[in-house]
Write a protein that holds these residues in place. Structure first.
Motif, PDB file in Angstrom:
ATOM      1  N   MET A  13     -80.719 -11.202 -90.213  1.00 45.92           N
ATOM      2  CA  MET A  13     -82.114 -11.591 -89.924  1.00 45.92           C
ATOM      3  C   MET A  13     -82.446 -11.236 -88.478  1.00 45.92           C
ATOM      4  O   MET A  13     -81.632 -11.498 -87.586  1.00 45.92           O
ATOM      5  CB  MET A  13     -82.288 -13.116 -90.074  1.00 45.92           C
ATOM      6  CG  MET A  13     -82.170 -13.641 -91.452  1.00 45.92           C
ATOM      7  SD  MET A  13     -82.141 -15.471 -91.434  1.00 45.92           S
ATOM      8  CE  MET A  13     -80.392 -15.799 -91.318  1.00 45.92           C
ATOM      9  N   LYS A  17     -85.085  -4.710 -89.392  1.00 46.94           N
ATOM     10  CA  LYS A  17     -85.049  -3.876 -90.609  1.00 46.94           C
ATOM     11  C   LYS A  17     -86.445  -3.372 -90.998  1.00 46.94           C
ATOM     12  O   LYS A  17     -86.621  -2.204 -91.301  1.00 46.94           O
ATOM     13  CB  LYS A  17     -84.459  -4.675 -91.794  1.00 46.94           C
ATOM     14  CG  LYS A  17     -83.027  -5.119 -91.599  1.00 46.94           C
ATOM     15  CD  LYS A  17     -82.517  -5.934 -92.779  1.00 46.94           C
ATOM     16  CE  LYS A  17     -83.117  -7.306 -92.940  1.00 46.94           C
ATOM     17  NZ  LYS A  17     -82.646  -8.322 -91.984  1.00 46.94           N
ATOM     18  N   ASP A  36     -88.333  -8.694 -99.371  1.00 38.86           N
ATOM     19  CA  ASP A  36     -88.848 -10.075 -99.334  1.00 38.86           C
ATOM     20  C   ASP A  36     -90.345 -10.121 -99.651  1.00 38.86           C
ATOM     21  O   ASP A  36     -90.817 -10.990-100.379  1.00 38.86           O
ATOM     22  CB  ASP A  36     -88.624 -10.705 -97.947  1.00 38.86           C
ATOM     23  CG  ASP A  36     -87.222 -11.267 -97.792  1.00 38.86           C
ATOM     24  OD1 ASP A  36     -86.556 -11.511 -98.803  1.00 38.86           O
ATOM     25  OD2 ASP A  36     -86.787 -11.447 -96.640  1.00 38.86           O
ATOM     26  N   VAL A  47     -90.884 -16.876 -99.603  1.00 47.27           N
ATOM     27  CA  VAL A  47     -89.422 -17.015 -99.666  1.00 47.27           C
ATOM     28  C   VAL A  47     -89.049 -18.449 -99.276  1.00 47.27           C
ATOM     29  O   VAL A  47     -88.206 -19.090 -99.894  1.00 47.27           O
ATOM     30  CB  VAL A  47     -88.748 -15.977 -98.733  1.00 47.27           C
ATOM     31  CG1 VAL A  47     -87.281 -16.291 -98.541  1.00 47.27           C
ATOM     32  CG2 VAL A  47     -88.935 -14.567 -99.283  1.00 47.27           C
ATOM     33  N   PHE A  51     -86.847 -21.116-101.492  1.00 45.95           N
ATOM     34  CA  PHE A  51     -85.639 -21.779-100.963  1.00 45.95           C
ATOM     35  C   PHE A  51     -85.791 -23.296-101.029  1.00 45.95           C
ATOM     36  O   PHE A  51     -84.905 -24.002-101.484  1.00 45.95           O
ATOM     37  CB  PHE A  51     -85.406 -21.376 -99.500  1.00 45.95           C
ATOM     38  CG  PHE A  51     -84.372 -20.300 -99.319  1.00 45.95           C
ATOM     39  CD1 PHE A  51     -84.685 -18.969 -99.553  1.00 45.95           C
ATOM     40  CD2 PHE A  51     -83.083 -20.602 -98.908  1.00 45.95           C
ATOM     41  CE1 PHE A  51     -83.746 -17.970 -99.371  1.00 45.95           C
ATOM     42  CE2 PHE A  51     -82.134 -19.613 -98.723  1.00 45.95           C
ATOM     43  CZ  PHE A  51     -82.463 -18.291 -98.949  1.00 45.95           C
ATOM     44  N   PHE A  59     -83.177 -18.091-105.581  1.00 47.66           N
ATOM     45  CA  PHE A  59     -83.673 -17.006-104.733  1.00 47.66           C
ATOM     46  C   PHE A  59     -82.781 -15.772-104.884  1.00 47.66           C
ATOM     47  O   PHE A  59     -83.275 -14.653-105.010  1.00 47.66           O
ATOM     48  CB  PHE A  59     -83.737 -17.431-103.257  1.00 47.66           C
ATOM     49  CG  PHE A  59     -84.089 -16.273-102.351  1.00 47.66           C
ATOM     50  CD1 PHE A  59     -85.397 -15.806-102.265  1.00 47.66           C
ATOM     51  CD2 PHE A  59     -83.097 -15.613-101.627  1.00 47.66           C
ATOM     52  CE1 PHE A  59     -85.713 -14.706-101.470  1.00 47.66           C
ATOM     53  CE2 PHE A  59     -83.404 -14.518-100.822  1.00 47.66           C
ATOM     54  CZ  PHE A  59     -84.721 -14.061-100.749  1.00 47.66           C
ATOM     55  N   ARG A  60     -81.455 -15.967-104.901  1.00 45.11           N
ATOM     56  CA  ARG A  60     -80.535 -14.825-105.013  1.00 45.11           C
ATOM     57  C   ARG A  60     -80.694 -14.117-106.365  1.00 45.11           C
ATOM     58  O   ARG A  60     -80.562 -12.902-106.451  1.00 45.11           O
ATOM     59  CB  ARG A  60     -79.081 -15.280-104.821  1.00 45.11           C
ATOM     60  CG  ARG A  60     -78.783 -15.851-103.446  1.00 45.11           C
ATOM     61  CD  ARG A  60     -79.055 -14.871-102.314  1.00 45.11           C
ATOM     62  NE  ARG A  60     -78.936 -15.513-101.000  1.00 45.11           N
ATOM     63  CZ  ARG A  60     -79.383 -14.976 -99.875  1.00 45.11           C
ATOM     64  NH1 ARG A  60     -80.005 -13.810 -99.871  1.00 45.11           N
ATOM     65  NH2 ARG A  60     -79.260 -15.607 -98.733  1.00 45.11           N
ATOM     66  N   LEU A  81     -84.128  -4.492 -96.825  1.00 43.88           N
ATOM     67  CA  LEU A  81     -83.557  -5.571 -97.629  1.00 43.88           C
ATOM     68  C   LEU A  81     -83.636  -6.884 -96.859  1.00 43.88           C
ATOM     69  O   LEU A  81     -83.882  -6.881 -95.646  1.00 43.88           O
ATOM     70  CB  LEU A  81     -82.092  -5.241 -97.934  1.00 43.88           C
ATOM     71  CG  LEU A  81     -81.861  -3.913 -98.669  1.00 43.88           C
ATOM     72  CD1 LEU A  81     -80.382  -3.531 -98.628  1.00 43.88           C
ATOM     73  CD2 LEU A  81     -82.345  -4.000-100.118  1.00 43.88           C
ATOM     74  N   GLY A  82     -83.365  -8.000 -97.542  1.00 42.16           N
ATOM     75  CA  GLY A  82     -83.218  -9.267 -96.832  1.00 42.16           C
ATOM     76  C   GLY A  82     -81.838  -9.289 -96.170  1.00 42.16           C
ATOM     77  O   GLY A  82     -80.946  -8.517 -96.561  1.00 42.16           O
ATOM     78  N   GLY A  83     -81.658 -10.191 -95.222  1.00 46.27           N
ATOM     79  CA  GLY A  83     -80.387 -10.248 -94.493  1.00 46.27           C
ATOM     80  C   GLY A  83     -79.176 -10.501 -95.390  1.00 46.27           C
ATOM     81  O   GLY A  83     -78.057 -10.109 -95.060  1.00 46.27           O
ATOM     82  N   GLY A  84     -79.399 -11.153 -96.526  1.00 44.94           N
ATOM     83  CA  GLY A  84     -78.258 -11.493 -97.384  1.00 44.94           C
ATOM     84  C   GLY A  84     -78.125 -10.615 -98.615  1.00 44.94           C
ATOM     85  O   GLY A  84     -77.168 -10.754 -99.383  1.00 44.94           O
ATOM     86  N   ARG A 122     -87.698 -19.037 -91.100  1.00 40.44           N
ATOM     87  CA  ARG A 122     -86.553 -18.538 -91.871  1.00 40.44           C
ATOM     88  C   ARG A 122     -85.759 -19.711 -92.463  1.00 40.44           C
ATOM     89  O   ARG A 122     -85.177 -20.502 -91.730  1.00 40.44           O
ATOM     90  CB  ARG A 122     -85.681 -17.668 -90.986  1.00 40.44           C
ATOM     91  CG  ARG A 122     -86.385 -16.366 -90.615  1.00 40.44           C
ATOM     92  CD  ARG A 122     -85.481 -15.474 -89.815  1.00 40.44           C
ATOM     93  NE  ARG A 122     -85.788 -14.086 -89.988  1.00 40.44           N
ATOM     94  CZ  ARG A 122     -86.587 -13.393 -89.177  1.00 40.44           C
ATOM     95  NH1 ARG A 122     -87.177 -13.984 -88.175  1.00 40.44           N
ATOM     96  NH2 ARG A 122     -86.781 -12.120 -89.404  1.00 40.44           N
ATOM     97  N   LEU A 124     -82.891 -20.193 -93.768  1.00 34.88           N
ATOM     98  CA  LEU A 124     -81.490 -20.435 -93.402  1.00 34.88           C
ATOM     99  C   LEU A 124     -81.344 -20.988 -91.982  1.00 34.88           C
ATOM    100  O   LEU A 124     -80.303 -21.522 -91.623  1.00 34.88           O
ATOM    101  CB  LEU A 124     -80.665 -19.151 -93.522  1.00 34.88           C
ATOM    102  CG  LEU A 124     -80.405 -18.616 -94.923  1.00 34.88           C
ATOM    103  CD1 LEU A 124     -79.536 -17.375 -94.867  1.00 34.88           C
ATOM    104  CD2 LEU A 124     -79.714 -19.672 -95.783  1.00 34.88           C
ATOM    105  N   ARG A 144     -70.385 -12.026 -93.306  1.00 30.39           N
ATOM    106  CA  ARG A 144     -71.166 -10.934 -93.890  1.00 30.39           C
ATOM    107  C   ARG A 144     -70.712  -9.539 -93.476  1.00 30.39           C
ATOM    108  O   ARG A 144     -71.097  -8.558 -94.127  1.00 30.39           O
ATOM    109  CB  ARG A 144     -72.655 -11.114 -93.519  1.00 30.39           C
ATOM    110  CG  ARG A 144     -73.247 -12.314 -94.209  1.00 30.39           C
ATOM    111  CD  ARG A 144     -74.707 -12.474 -93.915  1.00 30.39           C
ATOM    112  NE  ARG A 144     -75.314 -13.451 -94.819  1.00 30.39           N
ATOM    113  CZ  ARG A 144     -76.586 -13.735 -94.869  1.00 30.39           C
ATOM    114  NH1 ARG A 144     -77.419 -13.136 -94.038  1.00 30.39           N
ATOM    115  NH2 ARG A 144     -77.060 -14.616 -95.725  1.00 30.39           N
TER     116      ARG A 144
END
Ligand code: S3P
Length: 178
Positions: A13, A17, A36, A47, A51, A59-60, A81-84, A122, A124, A144
């Protein structure tokens, strides 16, 4: 330069990106999509809302579902992409099979500096205090990195040079077509 594959941007995050993805898409004359944003449009929910009300697991699932839709697009896109995204559901294998995966690498300290203003947006980071931010990022990066480092190309986010990036993409395409 002509590029025949999707280009995916991954990274923690706040690494930039979307910003770099948009610039790259403009240079390559390829359409840009932020995963996202795409999820939010399709689900008509933020998002954050997903969550908070439906949980990270759902969400995943949604992330994988909509990633698969984007992967299946015929026209090559630049996709941030998203961070995860690359860390769940075997997504990274499909991404690498169908496109060029670029990792924008940044130190925990630089990420913390960039994220301290946007942590409330965010999910997370919502419950991470500013004092614990670097520590939290370091821990997550450790988990990660095994995924991020599988990218085809790794770039130092802070000094990202788009001309150099294009050269690398071109070299990658040439090697693949040899
Ligand atoms: C996440 C990163 C977010 C978003 C979601 C989960 C993550 O995207 O997908 O909040 O797991 O790192 P950005 O990296 O664009 O903030």
């Amino acid at each position: 330069m002509s590029n025949s594959k999707h280009i995916f941007l991954c990274g923690f995050m706040g690494c930039g990106k979307s910003t770099h993805g948009k610039k790259l898409a403009a240079i390559l004359k390829q359409p840009f999509i932020d995963l996202d944003t795409y999820i939010q449009k399709q689900e008509n929910k933020t998002v954050q809302f997903i969550f908070d009300n439906e949980g990270e697991e759902l969400f995943r699932e949604l992330e994988t579902k909509y990633l698969n839709e984007l992967i299946a697009l015929k026209e090559p896109h630049v996709i941030s992409l998203g961070g995860g995204t690359v860390c769940f559901n075997g997504n990274i294998e499909k991404i690498k099979a169908k496109g060029i995966l670029i990792y924008i690498e940044m130190s925990a300290a630089a990420l913390a500096e960039r994220l301290k203003k946007s942590n409330q947006k965010r999910p997370l980071l919502k419950n991470v205090s500013p004092d614990n931010l670097i520590e939290f990022i370091e821990k997550k990066l450790k988990e990660r990195n095994q995924f991020y480092t599988q990218a085809h190309i790794t770039l130092k986010g802070i000094s990202l040079n788009h001309i150099q990036l294009l050269q690398w993409i071109q070299e990658y395409n040439t090697q693949k077509n040899a």
